[in-house]
Design a protein around this motif. Structure first.
Motif, PDB file in Angstrom:
ATOM      1  N   GLN A 184       0.827  -1.211   0.000  1.00  0.00           N
ATOM      2  CA  GLN A 184       0.000   0.000   0.000  1.00  0.00           C
ATOM      3  C   GLN A 184       0.859   1.258   0.000  1.00  0.00           C
ATOM      4  O   GLN A 184       0.517   2.253  -0.652  1.00  0.00           O
ATOM      5  N   SER A 185       1.989   1.202   0.698  1.00  0.00           N
ATOM      6  CA  SER A 185       2.909   2.345   0.703  1.00  0.00           C
ATOM      7  C   SER A 185       3.489   2.599  -0.682  1.00  0.00           C
ATOM      8  O   SER A 185       3.729   3.742  -1.076  1.00  0.00           O
ATOM      9  N   SER A 186       3.706   1.518  -1.419  1.00  0.00           N
ATOM     10  CA  SER A 186       4.279   1.644  -2.769  1.00  0.00           C
ATOM     11  C   SER A 186       3.256   2.152  -3.788  1.00  0.00           C
ATOM     12  O   SER A 186       3.612   2.608  -4.859  1.00  0.00           O
ATOM     13  N   ARG A 187       1.958   1.996  -3.440  1.00  0.00           N
ATOM     14  CA  ARG A 187       0.855   2.365  -4.331  1.00  0.00           C
ATOM     15  C   ARG A 187       0.921   1.631  -5.668  1.00  0.00           C
ATOM     16  O   ARG A 187       0.426   2.122  -6.679  1.00  0.00           O
ATOM     17  N   ASP A 188       1.506   0.454  -5.635  1.00  0.00           N
ATOM     18  CA  ASP A 188       1.591  -0.374  -6.843  1.00  0.00           C
ATOM     19  C   ASP A 188       0.380  -1.307  -6.865  1.00  0.00           C
ATOM     20  O   ASP A 188       0.275  -2.203  -6.025  1.00  0.00           O
ATOM     21  N   PRO A 189      -0.558  -1.134  -7.809  1.00  0.00           N
ATOM     22  CA  PRO A 189      -1.783  -1.945  -7.809  1.00  0.00           C
ATOM     23  C   PRO A 189      -1.512  -3.436  -7.978  1.00  0.00           C
ATOM     24  O   PRO A 189      -2.258  -4.264  -7.437  1.00  0.00           O
ATOM     25  N   PHE A 190      -0.450  -3.775  -8.698  1.00  0.00           N
ATOM     26  CA  PHE A 190      -0.133  -5.194  -8.893  1.00  0.00           C
ATOM     27  C   PHE A 190       0.308  -5.830  -7.582  1.00  0.00           C
ATOM     28  O   PHE A 190      -0.149  -6.921  -7.224  1.00  0.00           O
ATOM     29  N   LEU A 191       1.195  -5.164  -6.843  1.00  0.00           N
ATOM     30  CA  LEU A 191       1.678  -5.721  -5.583  1.00  0.00           C
ATOM     31  C   LEU A 191       0.551  -5.833  -4.556  1.00  0.00           C
ATOM     32  O   LEU A 191       0.471  -6.812  -3.816  1.00  0.00           O
ATOM     33  N   ILE A 192      -0.330  -4.832  -4.530  1.00  0.00           N
ATOM     34  CA  ILE A 192      -1.487  -4.897  -3.627  1.00  0.00           C
ATOM     35  C   ILE A 192      -2.372  -6.086  -3.995  1.00  0.00           C
ATOM     36  O   ILE A 192      -2.830  -6.835  -3.127  1.00  0.00           O
ATOM     37  N   ALA A 193      -2.597  -6.284  -5.296  1.00  0.00           N
ATOM     38  CA  ALA A 193      -3.421  -7.407  -5.761  1.00  0.00           C
ATOM     39  C   ALA A 193      -2.775  -8.739  -5.404  1.00  0.00           C
ATOM     40  O   ALA A 193      -3.454  -9.697  -5.011  1.00  0.00           O
ATOM     41  N   LEU A 194      -1.452  -8.798  -5.518  1.00  0.00           N
ATOM     42  CA  LEU A 194      -0.723 -10.030  -5.205  1.00  0.00           C
ATOM     43  C   LEU A 194      -0.928 -10.425  -3.739  1.00  0.00           C
ATOM     44  O   LEU A 194      -1.186 -11.601  -3.424  1.00  0.00           O
ATOM     45  N   VAL A 195      -0.848  -9.430  -2.851  1.00  0.00           N
ATOM     46  CA  VAL A 195      -1.055  -9.710  -1.428  1.00  0.00           C
ATOM     47  C   VAL A 195      -2.510 -10.088  -1.169  1.00  0.00           C
ATOM     48  O   VAL A 195      -2.797 -11.023  -0.404  1.00  0.00           O
ATOM     49  N   ASN A 196      -3.440  -9.388  -1.808  1.00  0.00           N
ATOM     50  CA  ASN A 196      -4.859  -9.725  -1.636  1.00  0.00           C
ATOM     51  C   ASN A 196      -5.151 -11.148  -2.093  1.00  0.00           C
ATOM     52  O   ASN A 196      -5.952 -11.857  -1.463  1.00  0.00           O
ATOM     53  N   GLU A 197      -4.511 -11.576  -3.174  1.00  0.00           N
ATOM     54  CA  GLU A 197      -4.698 -12.947  -3.644  1.00  0.00           C
ATOM     55  C   GLU A 197      -4.215 -13.950  -2.600  1.00  0.00           C
ATOM     56  O   GLU A 197      -4.870 -14.970  -2.340  1.00  0.00           O
ATOM     57  N   SER A 198      -3.061 -13.656  -1.982  1.00  0.00           N
ATOM     58  CA  SER A 198      -2.546 -14.545  -0.934  1.00  0.00           C
ATOM     59  C   SER A 198      -3.472 -14.567   0.274  1.00  0.00           C
ATOM     60  O   SER A 198      -3.672 -15.606   0.902  1.00  0.00           O
ATOM     61  N   TYR A 199      -4.057 -13.405   0.606  1.00  0.00           N
ATOM     62  CA  TYR A 199      -5.052 -13.370   1.682  1.00  0.00           C
ATOM     63  C   TYR A 199      -6.251 -14.259   1.324  1.00  0.00           C
ATOM     64  O   TYR A 199      -6.803 -14.966   2.182  1.00  0.00           O
ATOM     65  N   GLY A 200      -6.655 -14.223   0.059  1.00  0.00           N
ATOM     66  CA  GLY A 200      -7.760 -15.064  -0.387  1.00  0.00           C
ATOM     67  C   GLY A 200      -7.485 -16.529  -0.148  1.00  0.00           C
ATOM     68  O   GLY A 200      -8.334 -17.274   0.355  1.00  0.00           O
ATOM     69  N   ALA A 201      -6.266 -16.947  -0.489  1.00  0.00           N
ATOM     70  CA  ALA A 201      -5.879 -18.345  -0.283  1.00  0.00           C
ATOM     71  C   ALA A 201      -5.837 -18.686   1.204  1.00  0.00           C
ATOM     72  O   ALA A 201      -6.358 -19.718   1.644  1.00  0.00           O
ATOM     73  N   LEU A 202      -5.217 -17.792   1.986  1.00  0.00           N
ATOM     74  CA  LEU A 202      -5.065 -18.043   3.415  1.00  0.00           C
ATOM     75  C   LEU A 202      -6.413 -18.189   4.110  1.00  0.00           C
ATOM     76  O   LEU A 202      -6.648 -19.152   4.855  1.00  0.00           O
ATOM     77  N   TYR A 203      -7.346 -17.260   3.857  1.00  0.00           N
ATOM     78  CA  TYR A 203      -8.658 -17.332   4.505  1.00  0.00           C
ATOM     79  C   TYR A 203      -9.438 -18.565   4.036  1.00  0.00           C
ATOM     80  O   TYR A 203     -10.233 -19.130   4.795  1.00  0.00           O
ATOM     81  N   GLY A 204      -9.203 -18.988   2.808  1.00  0.00           N
ATOM     82  CA  GLY A 204      -9.835 -20.224   2.340  1.00  0.00           C
ATOM     83  C   GLY A 204      -9.383 -21.419   3.153  1.00  0.00           C
ATOM     84  O   GLY A 204     -10.199 -22.251   3.570  1.00  0.00           O
ATOM     85  N   TYR A 205      -8.061 -21.503   3.411  1.00  0.00           N
ATOM     86  CA  TYR A 205      -7.529 -22.617   4.200  1.00  0.00           C
ATOM     87  C   TYR A 205      -7.945 -22.521   5.668  1.00  0.00           C
ATOM     88  O   TYR A 205      -7.949 -23.522   6.379  1.00  0.00           O
ATOM     89  N   MET A 206      -8.306 -21.312   6.102  1.00  0.00           N
ATOM     90  CA  MET A 206      -8.778 -21.122   7.483  1.00  0.00           C
ATOM     91  C   MET A 206     -10.299 -21.289   7.584  1.00  0.00           C
ATOM     92  O   MET A 206     -10.887 -21.042   8.633  1.00  0.00           O
ATOM     93  N   PHE A 207     -10.936 -21.656   6.467  1.00  0.00           N
ATOM     94  CA  PHE A 207     -12.381 -21.906   6.385  1.00  0.00           C
ATOM     95  C   PHE A 207     -13.217 -20.639   6.546  1.00  0.00           C
ATOM     96  O   PHE A 207     -14.408 -20.727   6.827  1.00  0.00           O
ATOM     97  N   ASP A 208     -12.604 -19.473   6.374  1.00  0.00           N
ATOM     98  CA  ASP A 208     -13.361 -18.219   6.384  1.00  0.00           C
ATOM     99  C   ASP A 208     -13.648 -17.875   4.918  1.00  0.00           C
ATOM    100  O   ASP A 208     -12.972 -17.038   4.312  1.00  0.00           O
ATOM    101  N   TYR A 209     -14.655 -18.524   4.362  1.00  0.00           N
ATOM    102  CA  TYR A 209     -14.877 -18.462   2.920  1.00  0.00           C
ATOM    103  C   TYR A 209     -15.366 -17.095   2.444  1.00  0.00           C
ATOM    104  O   TYR A 209     -15.042 -16.676   1.336  1.00  0.00           O
ATOM    105  N   GLU A 210     -16.122 -16.401   3.279  1.00  0.00           N
ATOM    106  CA  GLU A 210     -16.594 -15.072   2.877  1.00  0.00           C
ATOM    107  C   GLU A 210     -15.418 -14.113   2.675  1.00  0.00           C
ATOM    108  O   GLU A 210     -15.358 -13.377   1.688  1.00  0.00           O
ATOM    109  N   LYS A 211     -14.471 -14.120   3.629  1.00  0.00           N
ATOM    110  CA  LYS A 211     -13.297 -13.269   3.494  1.00  0.00           C
ATOM    111  C   LYS A 211     -12.436 -13.719   2.316  1.00  0.00           C
ATOM    112  O   LYS A 211     -11.849 -12.896   1.607  1.00  0.00           O
TER     113      LYS A 211
END
Length: 281
Positions: A119-146
């Motif tokens: 977010q500090s870098s304001r690079d949309p690709f890097l932000i998206a990359l982290v959001n994608e990893s969050y998507g995977a992580l919350y899936g494995y934690m069974f928090d499917y909505e997040k």
């Protein structure tokens, strides 16, 4: 190329292209060759990128613990350097790998810092990359909505950037989340989208993951006829991922037993067990 530095850059860019195109066998060879060419005085950026791709390769091969070690090296090398893109990518890949072996607390810590930096870098690709990893992580934690929320954020950004390989990955993540959530019709729709999205690459084996998802989703839904069709197509693909094939065979066995074909079910289970026993982890 006679210049060692130029040769290493060639291997780095070759590995990058092969990874994005999902030429897994070529990617594996390139990374192994590049590792053998690293010297003590090789530039930090080159060494870090090779460690990054080596960590990703180890994860693809199912060597999760070693993948964590190598990705930590890539992140550590770039922590205090002007190489934010590699650092954030390494931390995101590290968090994703940790989530596969259920190190969820470590994953959350890594992703939180990676998101702040992105977010500090304001690079949309890097932000998206982290959001994608969050998507995977919350899936494995069974928090499917997040999980769906973060994958959707990543997908929207990738679509704006027109980054086709990453669009396909985010679609696959959404499909997988819906499958684990038990929303089979949505999962089937997104796995079908994924099969269309990977057409950017000429690599035929890319369709394996989509077929895998479709086969598992149809089977879990109880639609065994469609499941058999997709499972058989997936298993027939050359260089199919072995542990995924084992899962498909187990799911096929359940369908076969449900239909009263017990001898066929036993045969499928025996094939699955043979594959899993051959994989150390």
């Amino acid at each position: 190329l006679d210049n060692p530095k130029e040769l290493l850059w060639f291997y780095v860019r070759k590995a990058q292209a092969e990874y994005l195109l999902k030429f897994n066998e070529d990617f594996k060879r390139t990374v192994e060759e590049a590792k053998g060419l690293i010297l003590e005085d090789s530039p930090v950026e080159i060494r870090a990128r090779i460690f990054l791709y080596d960590g990703i390769l180890e994860r693809i091969l199912g060597k999760f613990e070693h993948s964590v070690i190598v990705l930590e090296k890539a992140a550590e090398l770039t922590r205090d350097q002007d190489l934010l893109e590699i650092y954030i990518t390494a931390r995101s890949e590290l968090a994703y790998t940790q989530s596969l072996i259920e190190l969820f607390e470590s994953s959350l810590i890594d992703l939180h810092q990676a998101l702040l930096d992105a977010q500090s870098s304001r690079d949309p690709f890097l932000i998206a990359l982290v959001n994608e990893s969050y998507g995977a992580l919350y899936g494995y934690m069974f928090d499917y909505e997040k999980s769906v929320e973060y994958y959707q954020k990543a997908l929207e950004a990738y679509r704006e950037l027109k980054f086709k390989p990453y669009i396909a990955e985010a679609i696959f993540g959404l499909a997988s989340t819906y499958r684990y959530w038990g929303k089979h019709d949505k999962a089937i729709a997104f796995f079908s989208q994924y099969n269309d999205a990977v057409n950017y690459s000429p690599e035929q084996s890319n369709s394996f993951y989509g077929l895998y998802g479709l086969g598992m989703s149809y089977a879990e839904k109880g639609d065994c006829d469609h499941a058999f069709e997709e499972i058989n197509k997936a298993i027939a693909i050359e260089n199919a991922i072995e542990d995924y094939v084992a899962e498909l065979l187990k799911r096929k066995a359940v369908c076969q037993a449900t239909q009263g074909n017990y001898a066929e079910a036993k045969n499928s289970l025996e094939k699955s067990a043979a594959i899993l026993h051959a994989i150390p982890e």
